[in-house]
Design an enzyme around this catalytic site. Sequence first.
Site, PDB file in Angstrom:
ATOM      1  N   SER A   1       1.037  -1.240  -0.401  1.00 10.52           N
ATOM      2  CA  SER A   1       0.394   0.011  -0.269  1.00 10.52           C
ATOM      3  C   SER A   1       0.967   1.298  -0.116  1.00 10.52           C
ATOM      4  CB  SER A   1      -0.825   0.014   1.124  1.00 10.52           C
ATOM      5  OG  SER A   1       0.049   0.194   2.228  1.00 10.52           O
TER       6      SER A   1
ATOM      7  N   TRP B   1      -5.958   0.271   4.481  1.00 11.85           N
ATOM      8  CA  TRP B   1      -6.532  -0.790   4.505  1.00 11.85           C
ATOM      9  C   TRP B   1      -5.598  -1.352   5.033  1.00 11.85           C
ATOM     10  CZ3 TRP B   1     -10.594   0.044   1.391  1.00 11.85           C
ATOM     11  CH2 TRP B   1     -11.815   0.114   1.959  1.00 11.85           C
ATOM     12  N   ASP B   2      -4.055  -0.892   4.081  1.00 12.89           N
ATOM     13  CA  ASP B   2      -2.995  -2.208   3.698  1.00 12.89           C
ATOM     14  C   ASP B   2      -2.503  -3.242   3.997  1.00 12.89           C
ATOM     15  OD1 ASP B   2       0.147  -1.817   4.576  1.00 12.89           O
ATOM     16  OD2 ASP B   2      -0.334  -2.488   6.606  1.00 12.89           O
ATOM     17  N   ARG B   3      -3.507  -3.360   3.138  1.00 14.99           N
ATOM     18  CA  ARG B   3      -3.561  -4.618   2.539  1.00 14.99           C
ATOM     19  C   ARG B   3      -2.534  -5.034   1.195  1.00 14.99           C
ATOM     20  NH1 ARG B   3      -6.740  -6.983   6.018  1.00 14.99           N
ATOM     21  NH2 ARG B   3      -8.577  -6.154   6.357  1.00 14.99           N
TER      22      ARG B   3
END
Length: 137
Positions: free
Chosen positions: A76, A118-120
Amino acid sequence: MGSRVGEGTDAAPGYIRGFDVRTGKLKWVFHTIPHPGEYGYDTWPKDAWKKSGAANNWGGMVLDEKRGVVYLGTGSPSSDFYGGAREGTNLFSDCIMALEAETGKRIWHFQTIHHDLWDRDIPCPPTLTTVVHQGKK
């Protein structure tokens, strides 16, 4: 080669780099946060490459020596969990990518999340395998 960078607003960009293994000299750089005139630049705020960071490959890469292709995933963009300062789809963050190993030229990409909040990250390199079905590769 990929990199490990911070996840805050001051994170460095996570550009992908190719080096000559014999001389150690830099051969190419793929900008995961595109510069003006590069493909994907319009998916970020103007001049994001000067102030945005991350979108890095931290999980490793896979090389298909026969075809000269490097496969990788990116994470991300910074700042994790907040995207108010970087409108757009932020192309090359959260992507599965194929680059020419000799030049770093993009062959293809698939962005799994547009404008990640969401830091995916794509945390592992793709797996290369030959599938044999009914005796055919």
